[in-house]
Design a protein around this motif. Structure first.
Motif, PDB file in Angstrom:
ATOM      1  N   GLU A  48       0.841  -1.206   0.000  1.00 31.03           N
ATOM      2  CA  GLU A  48       0.000   0.000   0.000  1.00 31.03           C
ATOM      3  C   GLU A  48       0.874   1.253   0.000  1.00 31.03           C
ATOM      4  OE1 GLU A  48      -4.197  -0.131   1.984  1.00 31.03           O
ATOM      5  OE2 GLU A  48      -2.832  -1.264   3.256  1.00 31.03           O
ATOM      6  N   ARG A  49       0.431   2.249  -0.797  1.00 31.03           N
ATOM      7  CA  ARG A  49       1.205   3.488  -0.934  1.00 31.03           C
ATOM      8  C   ARG A  49       0.766   4.445   0.175  1.00 31.03           C
ATOM      9  NH1 ARG A  49       0.308   7.617  -4.988  1.00 31.03           N
ATOM     10  NH2 ARG A  49       2.236   8.734  -5.471  1.00 31.03           N
ATOM     11  N   VAL A  50       1.726   4.865   0.980  1.00 39.50           N
ATOM     12  CA  VAL A  50       1.383   5.640   2.180  1.00 39.50           C
ATOM     13  C   VAL A  50       2.345   6.800   2.419  1.00 39.50           C
ATOM     14  CG1 VAL A  50       0.302   3.714   3.433  1.00 39.50           C
ATOM     15  CG2 VAL A  50       2.768   4.080   3.625  1.00 39.50           C
ATOM     16  N   ILE A  51       1.863   7.731   3.244  1.00 39.86           N
ATOM     17  CA  ILE A  51       2.705   8.762   3.850  1.00 39.86           C
ATOM     18  C   ILE A  51       2.696   8.493   5.348  1.00 39.86           C
ATOM     19  CG2 ILE A  51       2.824  11.213   4.443  1.00 39.86           C
ATOM     20  CD1 ILE A  51       1.547  11.792   1.735  1.00 39.86           C
ATOM     21  N   VAL A  52       3.846   8.658   5.975  1.00 41.05           N
ATOM     22  CA  VAL A  52       3.935   8.493   7.426  1.00 41.05           C
ATOM     23  C   VAL A  52       3.906   9.875   8.079  1.00 41.05           C
ATOM     24  CG1 VAL A  52       5.411   7.713   9.326  1.00 41.05           C
ATOM     25  CG2 VAL A  52       5.262   6.361   7.219  1.00 41.05           C
ATOM     26  N   GLU A  53       2.894  10.107   8.922  1.00 35.78           N
ATOM     27  CA  GLU A  53       2.894  11.316   9.773  1.00 35.78           C
ATOM     28  C   GLU A  53       4.051  11.121  10.750  1.00 35.78           C
ATOM     29  OE1 GLU A  53       3.035  13.757  12.390  1.00 35.78           O
ATOM     30  OE2 GLU A  53       1.119  14.315  11.472  1.00 35.78           O
ATOM     31  N   PRO A  54       5.119  11.934  10.661  1.00 33.20           N
ATOM     32  CA  PRO A  54       6.348  11.570  11.358  1.00 33.20           C
ATOM     33  C   PRO A  54       6.348  11.764  12.878  1.00 33.20           C
ATOM     34  CG  PRO A  54       6.632  13.647  10.181  1.00 33.20           C
ATOM     35  CD  PRO A  54       5.274  13.138   9.830  1.00 33.20           C
ATOM     36  N   THR A  55       5.394  12.527  13.412  1.00 39.82           N
ATOM     37  CA  THR A  55       5.432  12.826  14.853  1.00 39.82           C
ATOM     38  C   THR A  55       5.329  11.547  15.681  1.00 39.82           C
ATOM     39  OG1 THR A  55       4.305  14.888  14.340  1.00 39.82           O
ATOM     40  CG2 THR A  55       4.387  14.251  16.659  1.00 39.82           C
ATOM     41  N   LEU A  56       6.247  11.394  16.635  1.00 37.56           N
ATOM     42  CA  LEU A  56       6.247  10.208  17.509  1.00 37.56           C
ATOM     43  C   LEU A  56       5.543  10.567  18.812  1.00 37.56           C
ATOM     44  CD1 LEU A  56       9.859   8.998  16.666  1.00 37.56           C
ATOM     45  CD2 LEU A  56       7.707   7.943  15.943  1.00 37.56           C
ATOM     46  N   TRP A  57       4.218  10.645  18.734  1.00 36.36           N
ATOM     47  CA  TRP A  57       3.377  11.082  19.849  1.00 36.36           C
ATOM     48  C   TRP A  57       2.994   9.891  20.719  1.00 36.36           C
ATOM     49  CZ3 TRP A  57      -2.143   9.942  19.222  1.00 36.36           C
ATOM     50  CH2 TRP A  57      -2.447   9.329  18.010  1.00 36.36           C
ATOM     51  N   CYS A  58       2.013  10.056  21.594  1.00 30.55           N
ATOM     52  CA  CYS A  58       1.682   9.031  22.593  1.00 30.55           C
ATOM     53  C   CYS A  58       1.392   7.656  21.986  1.00 30.55           C
ATOM     54  CB  CYS A  58       0.472   9.476  23.421  1.00 30.55           C
ATOM     55  SG  CYS A  58       0.850  10.666  24.722  1.00 30.55           S
ATOM     56  N   THR A  59       0.530   7.581  20.979  1.00 34.02           N
ATOM     57  CA  THR A  59       0.106   6.270  20.473  1.00 34.02           C
ATOM     58  C   THR A  59       1.254   5.480  19.831  1.00 34.02           C
ATOM     59  OG1 THR A  59      -2.179   6.994  20.271  1.00 34.02           O
ATOM     60  CG2 THR A  59      -1.538   5.098  18.942  1.00 34.02           C
ATOM     61  N   PRO A  60       2.062   6.061  18.918  1.00 35.02           N
ATOM     62  CA  PRO A  60       3.199   5.289  18.403  1.00 35.02           C
ATOM     63  C   PRO A  60       4.168   4.862  19.508  1.00 35.02           C
ATOM     64  CG  PRO A  60       2.894   7.290  17.106  1.00 35.02           C
ATOM     65  CD  PRO A  60       1.973   7.384  18.278  1.00 35.02           C
ATOM     66  N   ARG A  61       4.134   5.556  20.630  1.00 34.71           N
ATOM     67  CA  ARG A  61       5.022   5.225  21.750  1.00 34.71           C
ATOM     68  C   ARG A  61       4.409   4.181  22.687  1.00 34.71           C
ATOM     69  NH1 ARG A  61       9.335   7.784  22.406  1.00 34.71           N
ATOM     70  NH2 ARG A  61       9.863   9.358  20.856  1.00 34.71           N
ATOM     71  N   GLY A  62       3.219   3.701  22.348  1.00 34.36           N
ATOM     72  CA  GLY A  62       2.618   2.605  23.099  1.00 34.36           C
ATOM     73  C   GLY A  62       1.766   3.029  24.280  1.00 34.36           C
ATOM     74  N   PHE A  63       1.511   4.318  24.440  1.00 34.98           N
ATOM     75  CA  PHE A  63       0.670   4.768  25.557  1.00 34.98           C
ATOM     76  C   PHE A  63      -0.807   4.633  25.194  1.00 34.98           C
ATOM     77  CE2 PHE A  63       4.620   7.138  26.326  1.00 34.98           C
ATOM     78  CZ  PHE A  63       4.839   6.819  27.658  1.00 34.98           C
ATOM     79  N   LYS A  64      -1.562   4.019  26.083  1.00 36.23           N
ATOM     80  CA  LYS A  64      -3.017   3.901  25.868  1.00 36.23           C
ATOM     81  C   LYS A  64      -3.712   5.154  26.417  1.00 36.23           C
ATOM     82  CE  LYS A  64      -3.219  -0.439  24.281  1.00 36.23           C
ATOM     83  NZ  LYS A  64      -2.019  -0.340  23.428  1.00 36.23           N
ATOM     84  N   ASP A  65      -3.198   5.656  27.554  1.00 34.79           N
ATOM     85  CA  ASP A  65      -3.741   6.900  28.112  1.00 34.79           C
ATOM     86  C   ASP A  65      -2.961   8.050  27.475  1.00 34.79           C
ATOM     87  OD1 ASP A  65      -1.372   6.069  29.394  1.00 34.79           O
ATOM     88  OD2 ASP A  65      -1.705   7.554  30.984  1.00 34.79           O
ATOM     89  N   LEU A  66      -3.653   8.899  26.747  1.00 37.72           N
ATOM     90  CA  LEU A  66      -2.956   9.950  26.002  1.00 37.72           C
ATOM     91  C   LEU A  66      -2.648  11.139  26.907  1.00 37.72           C
ATOM     92  CD1 LEU A  66      -5.062   9.884  22.703  1.00 37.72           C
ATOM     93  CD2 LEU A  66      -3.068   8.503  23.328  1.00 37.72           C
ATOM     94  N   CYS A  67      -1.564  11.865  26.579  1.00 39.92           N
ATOM     95  CA  CYS A  67      -1.233  13.075  27.336  1.00 39.92           C
ATOM     96  C   CYS A  67      -2.281  14.153  27.035  1.00 39.92           C
ATOM     97  CB  CYS A  67       0.178  13.565  27.007  1.00 39.92           C
ATOM     98  SG  CYS A  67       0.339  14.417  25.428  1.00 39.92           S
ATOM     99  N   ARG A  68      -2.253  15.240  27.784  1.00 42.10           N
ATOM    100  CA  ARG A  68      -3.319  16.253  27.658  1.00 42.10           C
ATOM    101  C   ARG A  68      -3.409  16.839  26.247  1.00 42.10           C
ATOM    102  NH1 ARG A  68      -0.717  21.286  31.136  1.00 42.10           N
ATOM    103  NH2 ARG A  68       1.451  20.684  30.843  1.00 42.10           N
ATOM    104  N   TYR A  69      -2.283  16.868  25.526  1.00 41.55           N
ATOM    105  CA  TYR A  69      -2.316  17.432  24.171  1.00 41.55           C
ATOM    106  C   TYR A  69      -2.793  16.405  23.148  1.00 41.55           C
ATOM    107  CZ  TYR A  69       0.165  21.284  26.281  1.00 41.55           C
ATOM    108  OH  TYR A  69       0.500  22.339  27.080  1.00 41.55           O
ATOM    109  N   CYS A  70      -2.242  15.182  23.225  1.00 42.11           N
ATOM    110  CA  CYS A  70      -2.639  14.146  22.264  1.00 42.11           C
ATOM    111  C   CYS A  70      -4.137  13.856  22.376  1.00 42.11           C
ATOM    112  CB  CYS A  70      -1.808  12.886  22.474  1.00 42.11           C
ATOM    113  SG  CYS A  70      -0.080  13.114  21.981  1.00 42.11           S
ATOM    114  N   LYS A  71      -4.688  13.975  23.598  1.00 41.48           N
ATOM    115  CA  LYS A  71      -6.129  13.801  23.807  1.00 41.48           C
ATOM    116  C   LYS A  71      -6.938  14.743  22.926  1.00 41.48           C
ATOM    117  CE  LYS A  71      -6.660  12.329  28.514  1.00 41.48           C
ATOM    118  NZ  LYS A  71      -6.572  12.851  29.880  1.00 41.48           N
ATOM    119  N   CYS A  72      -6.395  15.945  22.691  1.00 43.99           N
ATOM    120  CA  CYS A  72      -7.109  16.957  21.893  1.00 43.99           C
ATOM    121  C   CYS A  72      -6.672  16.934  20.430  1.00 43.99           C
ATOM    122  CB  CYS A  72      -6.841  18.356  22.433  1.00 43.99           C
ATOM    123  SG  CYS A  72      -7.074  18.534  24.175  1.00 43.99           S
ATOM    124  N   GLY A  73      -5.824  15.993  20.061  1.00 44.86           N
ATOM    125  CA  GLY A  73      -5.361  15.939  18.672  1.00 44.86           C
ATOM    126  C   GLY A  73      -4.187  16.861  18.385  1.00 44.86           C
TER     127      GLY A  73
END
Ligand SMILES: [Zn+2]
Length: 285
Positions: A48-73
Motif C-alpha cells: 500500500e502506498r502511504v505517507i507516514v505522519e512523522p510525529t512520535l506522539w503518545c500512540t506510536p510510543r505505546g501509551f493507551k492513556d494519552l497526554c493532555r495534548y494528544c487527547k485533543c489531537g
C-alpha cells in the motif's frame, strides 16, 4: 528541512539533544509503500502506498492513556516524546528505533499511516509534510483581509505558508521578501501580491518603508529603525538577520509569526519587541 543542514554543519542548538536518540537516520518528509506489515498492523497491507505522519506522539510510543495534548489531537505538542516503547525523538528522522526517510526502509506505527490516492504524484506526496507546516502556521495565525502582511523568506516553508494562506482563502495583501529570482517567480505563481527583492545590494528597508508608509530612522550604530510597518509578519527563515528584520518590519502592536527554525541567536535585538509591544508567536507543525 533546514534543521538537518544545521545539524550537519553543527549549527543546531543542543536544546534538542535530549529529544533525539543517536545514532539516527535523517528524514521525516516521506512517501513510499509498505514493505512489511507487522502482526498488529490491522487492515494495512504490504504494497500500500502511504505517507507516514512523522510525529512520535503518545500512540506510536505505546501509551493507551494519552497526554493532555494528544487527547485533543494536538500531537505536535505531545509531552511524552522522550518516553515509552520508542527511544526519544520528536519525530521519525530523529529517533534511532524508527530510522528516517533518507534510508530505503524505516519503521512506522499504524497510527502514523495515511493512504495516498493514485492521482497524487510522489513529488506532491512528499510535499505533504512541509505543506502541513504552512497550513498549521496559516490556520493559527490567519490574517484579516484588510491586513498588510509580509512574508520573509520563500524557501520551501515560506512558499508552503504562502500557498496555505491563499488555499485557505486569504485575500489580504501579502508582500514577499525574496532573496533569489527563482524564489520570487515561485512566490508570484503562488499568489504573492508583491515581491520585494532582498538580493545583494537591494535596499529592502527603503522599499518596505515606501510600501507601508513607515519612517526610517538611523541609530548611532546598527540597522535602521522602522517606525510603522506591516500588520503581520510571517518569518520563514530562522536566521538571526531574518528574525531581527521581522521584528523591525512589524508595526506597533502588530503580530510576528515565527515559522522558521531558530537556534541560539546572537544578533537579534529584542528592543523592537519591547518598544513596539509586538505579539510574537511561534508555529511548529
Ligand atoms: Zn502525547
Amino acid at each position: 528541512c533546514v534543521r538537518r543542514l544545521s545539524a550537519i554543519q553543527l549549527h543546531s542548538s543542543p536544546y534538542f539533544s535530549p529529544l533525539t536518540s543517536f545514532p539516527y537516520t535523517f528524514g521525516h518528509e516521506n512517501i513510499g509503500r509498505i514493505a512489511v506489515a507487522g502482526s498488529a498492523a490491522g487492515d494495512w497491507r504490504q504494497g500500500e502506498r502511504v505517507i507516514v505522519e512523522p510525529t512520535l506522539w503518545c500512540t506510536p510510543r505505546g501509551f493507551k492513556d494519552l497526554c493532555r495534548y494528544c487527547k485533543c489531537g494536538e500531537i505536535n505538542r505531545c509531552e511524552r516524546i522522550a518516553e515509552g516503547a520508542v527511544s526519544p525523538g520528536v519525530m521519525t528522522g530523529y529517533c534511532r528505533d524508527t530510522g528516517g526517510s533518507w534510508s530505503e526502509y524505516f519503521l512506522a506505527h499504524k497510527s502514523q499511516l495515511y493512504k495516498v490516492p493514485d492521482h497524487v504524484s510522489d513529488e506532491n506526496g512528499l510535499m505533504v509534510e512541509p505543506f502541513a507546516v504552512g497550513v498549521h502556521a496559516a490556520l493559527n495565525n490567519f490574517p484579516g483581509d484588510d491586513e498588510a502582511v509580509l512574508l520573509i523568506g520563500v524557501g520551501t516553508i515560506g512558499l508552503c505558508t504562502l500557498a496555505a494562506l491563499r488555499a485557505l482563502g486569504s485575500k489580504s495583501e501579502i508582500s514577499v521578501l525574496a532573496r533569489h529570482p527563482f524564489q520570487a517567480e515561485a512566490a508570484h505563481k503562488l499568489g504573492a501580491s508583491r515581491i520585494i527583492s532582498a538580493g545583494h545590494g537591494d535596499d529592502y528597508y527603503a522599499e518596505i518603508a515606501e510600501i507601508t508608509g513607515a519612517k526610517l530612522l538611523k541609530p548611532i550604530l546598527g540597522k535602521r529603525l522602522v517606525l510603522g510597518g506591516f500588520d503581520r509578519v510571517f518569518e520563514c527563515v530562522g536566521s538571526d538577520r531574518s528574525l531581527d528584520d521581522s521584528l523591525r518590519f512589524t508595526r506597533n502592536g502588530g503580530k510576528v509569526v515565527l515559522v522558521g527554525v531558530p537556534g541560539i541567536s546572537k544578533d537579534v535585538d529584542w528592543s523592537a519587541i519591547f518598544a513596539s509591544e509586538l505579539e510574537v508567536i511561534f508555529s511548529i507543525g
